[in-house]
Design an enzyme around this catalytic site. Structure first.
Site: not given
Length: 60
Positions: A1-3, A40
């Site tokens: 999940m890259p933010t 995100d």
């Protein structure tokens, strides 16, 4: 999940931000082989008076 946390000077339009997050999401999915629902992006708008480079405020 890259933010991604992105800080920008205030004043960009919603259309510009929309295009920016779309482009970042597309390249992230392609590069990291993940789905767009995993990406995100948090945009923080900063006033020029609250940002300085080389000891000088951008508002000066």
């Amino acid at each position: 999940m890259p933010t991604f946390n992105v800080q920008l000077f205030e004043g960009r339009s919603v259309e510009q931000k929309r295009a920016f997050v779309k482009a970042i999401t597309e390249v992230t999915c392609k590069t990291l082989e993940c789905g767009p629902e995993s990406v995100d992006i948090i945009i923080q708008e900063v006033k020029r008076e609250d940002w300085a480079t080389a000891g000088k405020l951008w508002s000066d």
